[in-house]
Design an enzyme around this catalytic site. Sequence first.
Site, mmCIF file in Angstrom:
data_model
loop_
_atom_site.group_PDB
_atom_site.id
_atom_site.type_symbol
_atom_site.label_atom_id
_atom_site.label_comp_id
_atom_site.label_asym_id
_atom_site.label_seq_id
_atom_site.Cartn_x
_atom_site.Cartn_y
_atom_site.Cartn_z
ATOM 1 N N LEU A 140 -6.279 -12.227 -8.164
ATOM 2 C CA LEU A 140 -7.209 -11.226 -8.676
ATOM 3 C C LEU A 140 -6.493 -9.966 -9.134
ATOM 4 O O LEU A 140 -6.933 -9.291 -10.059
ATOM 5 C CB LEU A 140 -8.235 -10.857 -7.598
ATOM 6 N N GLY A 141 -5.390 -9.639 -8.470
ATOM 7 C CA GLY A 141 -4.674 -8.419 -8.830
ATOM 8 C C GLY A 141 -3.334 -8.362 -8.133
ATOM 9 O O GLY A 141 -3.092 -9.059 -7.144
ATOM 10 N N GLY A 179 2.129 -2.757 -6.271
ATOM 11 C CA GLY A 179 3.547 -2.533 -6.021
ATOM 12 C C GLY A 179 4.082 -3.259 -4.811
ATOM 13 O O GLY A 179 5.281 -3.542 -4.740
ATOM 14 N N ASP A 200 -4.210 7.965 -0.883
ATOM 15 C CA ASP A 200 -3.942 7.432 -2.221
ATOM 16 C C ASP A 200 -5.250 7.220 -2.987
ATOM 17 O O ASP A 200 -5.469 6.181 -3.598
ATOM 18 C CB ASP A 200 -3.168 6.118 -2.129
#
Length: 659
Positions: free
Chosen positions: A17-18, A21, A138
Amino acid sequence: MDAPPRFADRYELRQVLGRGGMAEVYLAHDSRLGRTVAVKTLLGDLARDPVFQARFRREAQSAGSLNHPAITAIYDTGEDQVNGVPMPYIVMEYVEGSTLRDLLHTGRGLLPERVMEICVGVLQALDYSHGAGIVHRDIKPANVMLTPAGQVKVMDFGIARASGDSGMTMTQTAAVIGTAHYMSPEQARGEKVDARSDLYSTGCMLYELLTGRPPFVGDSPVAVAYQHVSEEPTPPSVLAEGISPGVDAVVLRSLAKDREWRYQSAAEMRADLEAVLEGRGMAVFAPPPEPSASRASGAATASMPAMSAARTGVAPAVPDGGGRRANRRPPQRRSSQRSTVLLAVGAVLVLIGAVAIGRLLFPDEGDGGGGTTLTVPDLTGLSFEDARARAANQSLVVAEGTSRPCVEEADTVCETSPAADEEIERGETVTLIMSSGPEPVEVPNVVGDPFQEALAELQDSGFRVAQESQEDGSAEPGTVLTQDPEAGEEAEPGETVTLVVADAPESDSDEEPDPGDSENQSTVAVPSVVGQEFNAAAQALRNTGFEPVLSEEQNPSIAAGTVIRQSPEGGAQVAPGTPVEIVYAVGAGGQDQNPDQPDTPEETPNVLGQQFDQARQGLEAQGFSVSREDRADGRFQQGTVIEQRRSGDSMTLVVAVPG
């Protein structure tokens, strides 16, 4: 090091899906609970690195302790062996939708009211996590998702830490943690962060959603970090229309350099956003006074930016017991601020020196955006204004060139010169070749062809197809009688060609059926419903005594909801009450067309009536991934497949179970 197809003998990994880093996320199926989940694993050799393993486990602990509708839920964690190396994994709630980064990349702007509603959802999640002692660290558009229903989901607590953790600084193992465009000044300086650092990052994200660009942009992360520490942002209303002074005030307060001047909690910032949305006066949240402030001079207020008290939320001074006006800041504040600025400049200079040394040691690693060359972004499909704004964010200049037919919509970018991903010298112009719309295509002649052959030929030419039936005793049933547009005419790809197809006339015979003919007594002709809207087709089957069974198939060439085929076919003689499968078209639904994935099977096998295990084996042998849904239905034997739904190379089988 590739992830195994199955974790813990339970989670069957499907597609990626993704990828970020340090980790990648898979779509997966929980075979024990029969639900779709997302499984996150460390990338490659990072699984051998104890530092990254610790960060990964910390994410599981941080997010796993949170249970809030605006935070992606953690279902399970664990480790599995991959090539002899322990691979940690996190099983998460699978959230359908898109990230705010994806939304920004489309170039479509949002109304300020909708932007504030989204940020209210983010702040609700942060208020909960901060209350649990967890700072995200983040917050950025890539870590916030919007579901199709508009619900906000905050995800990726990969660098989150407990607010009392003494190691909560931006520098860890010589690496900068966070994202430059959304980094608070204290993060850039390597200082300890707290909940107010998340609010600064939320303010940066709010700024970008309102204006289409972050509050600070630069040629390198170091340049951006320097601006976060030392420069004031431009009010959003200067860059975009329709932004009220109240919105400006919320954004600028959240972006205060000194965290004491920011909102002190997510609840405070959310309250002001909601007040602006509802047209009420903004709440006043003053930073807490320092112990020595009871007799401080009123001159300390001069250190605030030049904004009215109504917009900044600064409380007026209140008389103290001796009749003098107390202030929240001691006189020593000005020298304290000077010391902070000096420390900030020193930290930034250290960062600049580190980057410079890195470039000297690794000259071939790329200039990180700080050299004289720039990479041309992919601007295809954007309007000229959106493409110009996107290019301006990357310090590029564009000019409108000629127009030509192409697959992109009219008045959007067809291609660029130089092409996307090519490098150009700073200051050069990128020419935008605009689309005049799809190039017309000649409609093929399909009159006299069987409908299925005509359908395939028209789809291959890029047309959608609609079917109408007409009784005709002189033509073979299922043969195309007429077409509109006619053969030889030109039409744009995507237009609908209507085919009139021959249907057998109803029998007018007065001949009495043979009472001894058992076939006439026990079978009925199945009506043809191909080409009809699926709800009308299902009703037509019920009216004639048949049980419709619906399944869908992605086919963007046919109008959504149109029946593509049926089984048994129209005209077949079958017993009353026989299930009749009708397959209708649905759109592509944004499925990834990944060339690395195996080819999607073109035909949809009919497994209705089979036992689930038998159906699953057959489908998996043909390249499908199979999931199961149970439905209480006493009319069928337990385990019988009573409905099937296809989405690309995934097949969902609905299985009968006792009521």
